[in-house]
Design a protein around this motif. Structure first.
Motif, PDB file in Angstrom:
ATOM      1  N   PHE A  42      -7.148  10.111  -7.990  1.00 27.83           N
ATOM      2  CA  PHE A  42      -7.796   9.105  -7.145  1.00 27.83           C
ATOM      3  C   PHE A  42      -8.005   9.647  -5.738  1.00 27.83           C
ATOM      4  CE2 PHE A  42      -7.571   5.593  -4.111  1.00 27.83           C
ATOM      5  CZ  PHE A  42      -8.554   4.747  -4.602  1.00 27.83           C
ATOM      6  N   ALA A  43      -7.002  10.363  -5.211  1.00 26.50           N
ATOM      7  CA  ALA A  43      -7.080  10.884  -3.842  1.00 26.50           C
ATOM      8  C   ALA A  43      -8.158  11.943  -3.710  1.00 26.50           C
ATOM      9  CB  ALA A  43      -5.724  11.448  -3.422  1.00 26.50           C
ATOM     10  N   ASN A  44      -8.252  12.847  -4.691  1.00 23.95           N
ATOM     11  CA  ASN A  44      -9.259  13.900  -4.525  1.00 23.95           C
ATOM     12  C   ASN A  44     -10.672  13.356  -4.741  1.00 23.95           C
ATOM     13  OD1 ASN A  44      -9.496  13.818  -7.343  1.00 23.95           O
ATOM     14  ND2 ASN A  44      -9.276  16.017  -7.621  1.00 23.95           N
ATOM     15  N   MET A  45     -10.824  12.349  -5.597  1.00 26.17           N
ATOM     16  CA  MET A  45     -12.132  11.738  -5.750  1.00 26.17           C
ATOM     17  C   MET A  45     -12.520  10.969  -4.477  1.00 26.17           C
ATOM     18  SD  MET A  45     -14.785  11.467  -7.548  1.00 26.17           S
ATOM     19  CE  MET A  45     -14.203  12.194  -9.077  1.00 26.17           C
ATOM     20  N   LYS A  46     -11.544  10.314  -3.878  1.00 23.27           N
ATOM     21  CA  LYS A  46     -11.794   9.592  -2.624  1.00 23.27           C
ATOM     22  C   LYS A  46     -12.233  10.562  -1.538  1.00 23.27           C
ATOM     23  CE  LYS A  46      -9.424   6.289   0.423  1.00 23.27           C
ATOM     24  NZ  LYS A  46      -8.138   5.577   0.632  1.00 23.27           N
ATOM     25  N   ALA A  47     -11.534  11.687  -1.412  1.00 23.03           N
ATOM     26  CA  ALA A  47     -11.908  12.695  -0.415  1.00 23.03           C
ATOM     27  C   ALA A  47     -13.309  13.219  -0.690  1.00 23.03           C
ATOM     28  CB  ALA A  47     -10.887  13.839  -0.428  1.00 23.03           C
ATOM     29  N   LYS A  53      -3.782  -0.786   6.688  1.00 22.42           N
ATOM     30  CA  LYS A  53      -4.635   0.240   7.298  1.00 22.42           C
ATOM     31  C   LYS A  53      -5.975  -0.327   7.766  1.00 22.42           C
ATOM     32  CE  LYS A  53      -3.844   2.586   3.536  1.00 22.42           C
ATOM     33  NZ  LYS A  53      -3.843   3.602   2.453  1.00 22.42           N
ATOM     34  N   TYR A  54      -5.856  -1.451   8.492  1.00 18.73           N
ATOM     35  CA  TYR A  54      -7.026  -2.159   9.037  1.00 18.73           C
ATOM     36  C   TYR A  54      -7.977  -2.625   7.939  1.00 18.73           C
ATOM     37  CZ  TYR A  54      -5.271   0.273  13.170  1.00 18.73           C
ATOM     38  OH  TYR A  54      -4.462   0.775  14.156  1.00 18.73           O
ATOM     39  N   TYR A  55      -7.490  -2.684   6.708  1.00 25.09           N
ATOM     40  CA  TYR A  55      -8.264  -3.156   5.558  1.00 25.09           C
ATOM     41  C   TYR A  55      -9.496  -2.306   5.299  1.00 25.09           C
ATOM     42  CZ  TYR A  55      -5.283  -7.274   5.523  1.00 25.09           C
ATOM     43  OH  TYR A  55      -4.196  -8.106   5.444  1.00 25.09           O
ATOM     44  N   MET A  56      -9.458  -1.072   5.788  1.00 20.71           N
ATOM     45  CA  MET A  56     -10.605  -0.193   5.556  1.00 20.71           C
ATOM     46  C   MET A  56     -10.737   0.171   4.080  1.00 20.71           C
ATOM     47  SD  MET A  56     -12.294   0.178   8.303  1.00 20.71           S
ATOM     48  CE  MET A  56     -13.374   1.419   7.642  1.00 20.71           C
ATOM     49  N   ASP A  57      -9.599   0.456   3.427  1.00 20.63           N
ATOM     50  CA  ASP A  57      -9.656   0.765   1.996  1.00 20.63           C
ATOM     51  C   ASP A  57     -10.138  -0.444   1.206  1.00 20.63           C
ATOM     52  OD1 ASP A  57      -8.888   3.398   2.168  1.00 20.63           O
ATOM     53  OD2 ASP A  57      -6.755   2.956   2.016  1.00 20.63           O
ATOM     54  N   TRP A  58      -9.643  -1.637   1.582  1.00 20.47           N
ATOM     55  CA  TRP A  58     -10.077  -2.861   0.888  1.00 20.47           C
ATOM     56  C   TRP A  58     -11.577  -3.047   1.051  1.00 20.47           C
ATOM     57  CZ3 TRP A  58     -12.705  -7.177   2.281  1.00 20.47           C
ATOM     58  CH2 TRP A  58     -12.707  -8.253   1.373  1.00 20.47           C
ATOM     59  N   PHE A  59     -12.068  -2.852   2.273  1.00 20.53           N
ATOM     60  CA  PHE A  59     -13.503  -3.017   2.536  1.00 20.53           C
ATOM     61  C   PHE A  59     -14.310  -2.011   1.738  1.00 20.53           C
ATOM     62  CE2 PHE A  59     -17.344  -1.983   4.975  1.00 20.53           C
ATOM     63  CZ  PHE A  59     -17.910  -3.242   5.098  1.00 20.53           C
ATOM     64  N   ASN A  60     -13.857  -0.759   1.726  1.00 16.24           N
ATOM     65  CA  ASN A  60     -14.594   0.275   0.993  1.00 16.24           C
ATOM     66  C   ASN A  60     -14.633  -0.015  -0.503  1.00 16.24           C
ATOM     67  OD1 ASN A  60     -15.145   1.744   3.311  1.00 16.24           O
ATOM     68  ND2 ASN A  60     -13.297   2.982   3.139  1.00 16.24           N
ATOM     69  N   GLU A  61     -13.486  -0.461  -1.043  1.00 16.89           N
ATOM     70  CA  GLU A  61     -13.392  -0.661  -2.481  1.00 16.89           C
ATOM     71  C   GLU A  61     -14.049  -1.964  -2.936  1.00 16.89           C
ATOM     72  OE1 GLU A  61      -9.285  -0.331  -3.536  1.00 16.89           O
ATOM     73  OE2 GLU A  61      -9.073   1.627  -2.554  1.00 16.89           O
TER      74      GLU A  61
END
Length: 673
Positions: free
Chosen positions: A174-179, A592-600
């Motif tokens: 998941f991390a490398n795909m996210k990067a 984390k300022y809900y940035m991951d939530w917003f992106n996903e």
């Protein structure tokens, strides 16, 4: 010293690590039949990087003496008047980057012998990190945008491979795909910027592009009131935002800690993430023509420097604390770029590479000593068991917070002063952010330091000690006391600690005040006087350290350290009380300022919805239904109608011929009238 540099020598710098990578990656893995063992694999890669470091150091010595190089090594193709080439540009900026990349890489290679000793992918890992070194060298040595983009994408590819090195872990995949995906967003902007340069300048060679910078600076962007140069610089900076993890494209870097610790030090602290900083500094002749772009750069850097630091305060994973520190320090460098203090940004890039690589490798040493525990809440008292790791970590921490005479002090204080002297509208907010960031940096750095190395021993109380499969697993298991790491781990720590102390003192004058970067970095001092004003106030490295005792940053750093000491050593109830009182803020930080939530949940779903819409509406509806299916149905209908006229009777055909002749005669008579 010679005033010219040898093309063959320069070519050997990137090729030596590439050869080592090929040997380990082909002959040392199942792909090539495992012809060679571990010792031969790490020996080949270390030798390649050592050769690159020695040649880079000799090149730097020649550059200091005045030597320069800017030539095409290989011409790939010519399309019209556009040349696509492989070439090297070696000046002060390039030579410094070559030494930093190869030295840190060499330390990481040595460290990896101990850290990855029990990993099944040992040879593959060495092949990857050596391949990364080749890619980064091609990036920094390039003299054209094509080669720059090649190196840019190559380091991204190797980063993807290394973040997902333990590919059996879902979290690593998941991390490398996210990067990979986040960097594609940045790279899309980057390639648009390159495309605009090619379209309007007609070349990809740096020197030729910079020679036309004045013309580009006068052109409007078609259909808008914007200047073309502003659009170019913003597009290029979007690329830097992705690679150098600037808000909001920062989200990939903390998750990249799923990879082994050595790559955290090499790629995500010292080299790859600084590629964006290097690129903007290299493109300074373009950025100097757009105050709009510089203001954007400064604001984005300020947000990253301050708000990513806040996230470091609440992290409990030792590597993630250092990762958010990296994000914050990259923000500092970006702020300096926005203030047109490019040499200061690159100076901090260099000092940061040493002490941040040191902190990451020291964190890995702690993880080894504590049997793959990464949670700082279950450490404590490690100092007496790991004295070398403790001392080098303390040196890295002191450099990071900007302690006078340490390397980080000279670069970080230079950034704060340069921003203070900037005349851009964004400078006020940026100055506040970098000043506040001093306290934040000191607080989370000493929180980490005290929880790990001092206080009560808690390593035997970890409730997750036997089922923490998400942690950095390098094969060192057990329930014993902490232990110092082997010499292949501690020697790189010591060698990185030395420049973390002294490099800033000896290099600030030539790199920031002097003319070391005179050929590489261009600043319009009249329009952007920050660096010039800083130079007027500079009276030597010792005087700068003495002056620090009368300035705010030192006391903010001291306040952060004392606050961390009181909260985590004297009265541990204080952090819990603050967390209860500020629970809504803590929730925001934990998310984390809900940035991951917003992106996903917003961006990813919107992208998926768009994709499904294009698939069903475009592919199935228009292409399949409206073009493919409709065309064969139409042909079928016509064929069905025509088939009815094909009776097989001769008199039917004769009748149709007569009717046709009559129609033609009628038509010709009508035309004759």
């Amino acid at each position: 010293m010679s005033n010219t540099l040898s093309a063959s020598t320069l070519l050997a710098v990137p090729l030596a690590p590439l050869v080592g990578s090929a040997i380990a990656g082909i002959l040392g893995t199942t792909f090539g039949g495992n012809v060679i063992g571990r010792r031969a694999s790490h020996g080949a890669t270390i030798l390649g990087v050592l050769v690159a470091f020695i040649l880079s150091a000799l090149t730097l010595a020649d550059v200091i003496d005045g030597a320069r190089f800017n030539q095409t090594i290989y011409e790939w193709m010519v399309i019209g008047g556009l040349k696509m080439e492989i070439g090297f540009l070696v000046d002060g900026l390039t030579a410094m980057m070559m030494v930093v990349v190869t030295f840190v890489s060499l330390m990481v290679h040595l460290y990896t012998i101990g850290y990855m000793a029990d990993d099944d992918g040992y040879n593959r890992f060495f092949a990857y990190i050596s391949l990364f070194t080749f890619s980064m060298l091609m990036l920094v040595m390039s003299n054209n945008l094509l080669q720059l983009f090649f190196g840019w994408e190559a380091v991204g590819l190797v980063s993807y491979l290394l973040i997902g090195f333990w590919f059996n872990r879902p979290s690593a995949i998941f991390a490398n795909m996210k990067a990979f995906l986040v960097n594609r967003v940045g790279d899309f902007g980057f390639i648009l910027g390159i495309g605009l340069i090619v379209a309007y300048a007609g070349t990809m060679n740096y020197s030729e592009v910079f020679a036309k910078a004045g013309e580009l600076g006068q052109m409007p962007f078609p259909g808008t009131d914007w200047l073309l140069i502003t659009v170019i610089c913003i597009c290029l900076f979007v690329g830097a935002m992705g690679k150098s993890a600037q808000f909001p494209l920062h989200v990939w870097l903390p998750d990249s800690m799923e990879g082994p610790t050595p790559i955290s030090a090499l790629i995500h602290a010292a080299t790859m993430v600084t590629a964006g900083i290097f690129m903007v500094a290299r493109m300074s002749p373009l950025f100097e023509l757009s105050d709009t772009a510089l203001n954007l750069v400064m604001i984005v850097g300020a947000i990253t420097a301050l708000f990513m630091g806040f996230l470091g305060i609440i992290q409990n994973d030792i590597k993630r604390v250092v990762a958010y520190s990296t994000l914050s320090q990259l923000g500092y460098m970006t702020v300096a770029l926005g203030a047109s203090a490019y040499s200061v940004a690159v100076f901090h890039l260099m000092t940061h590479a040493f002490f941040k690589a040191l902190l990451f490798l020291a964190a890995g040493s702690v993880i080894m000593g504590l049997h793959h525990n990464q949670d700082i809440r279950w450490m404590g008292g490690v100092r007496k068991y790991m004295p070398i790791t403790w001392l080098t970590s303390l040196i890295g921490t002191l450099a990071l917070i900007g302690t006078p005479l340490f390397s980080g002090f000279y670069s970080k204080d230079s950034i704060i002063e340069a921003v203070h002297f900037s005349n851009l509208p964004a400078a006020g907010f940026a100055h506040f952010a970098v000043l506040a960031g001093v306290f934040v940096t000191s607080f989370y750095s000493f929180r980490l330091y005290f929880l790990v190395f001092h206080g009560k021993e808690r390593y035997d109380q970890n409730p997750d000690a036997h089922h923490d499969d998400h942690h950095d697993d390098h094969g060192h298991h057990g329930d014993g006391k902490p232990h110092e790491s082997p010499w292949v781990v501690t020697v790189p720590l010591v060698l990185l600690a030395i420049p973390s102390i002294v490099i800033g003192f000896f290099t600030i004058e030539p790199m920031v005040i002097g003319e070391f970067f005179r050929d590489a970095i261009k600043v319009n001092a009249e329009a952007h006087p920050a660096l010039e004003r800083f130079a007027e106030e500079f009276h030597g490295a010792l005087a700068m350290a003495a002056h620090a005792f009368s300035t705010a940053p030192l006391y903010l750093a001291l306040a952060g350290a004392v606050s961390a000491w009181y909260c985590y050593m004297v009265n541990p109830a204080v952090p819990a009380a603050i967390a209860r009182a500020l629970r809504p803020i803590i929730v925001i930080l934990e998310n984390k300022y809900y940035m991951d939530w917003f992106n996903e949940n917003v961006l990813a779903r919107a992208a998926r919805g768009l994709g499904v819409g294009l698939w069903k509406g475009g592919d199935r509806g228009v292409i399949e239904g409206g073009v493919v299916n409709a065309s064969w149905k139409l042909v079928g209908l016509i064929a069905s109608a025509v088939r009815r006229a094909q009776t097989g009777y001769l008199y039917h055909y004769a009748l149709m011929m007569l009717v046709g002749v009559m129609l033609f005669m009628t038509w010709f008579v009508w035309l004759a009238k």
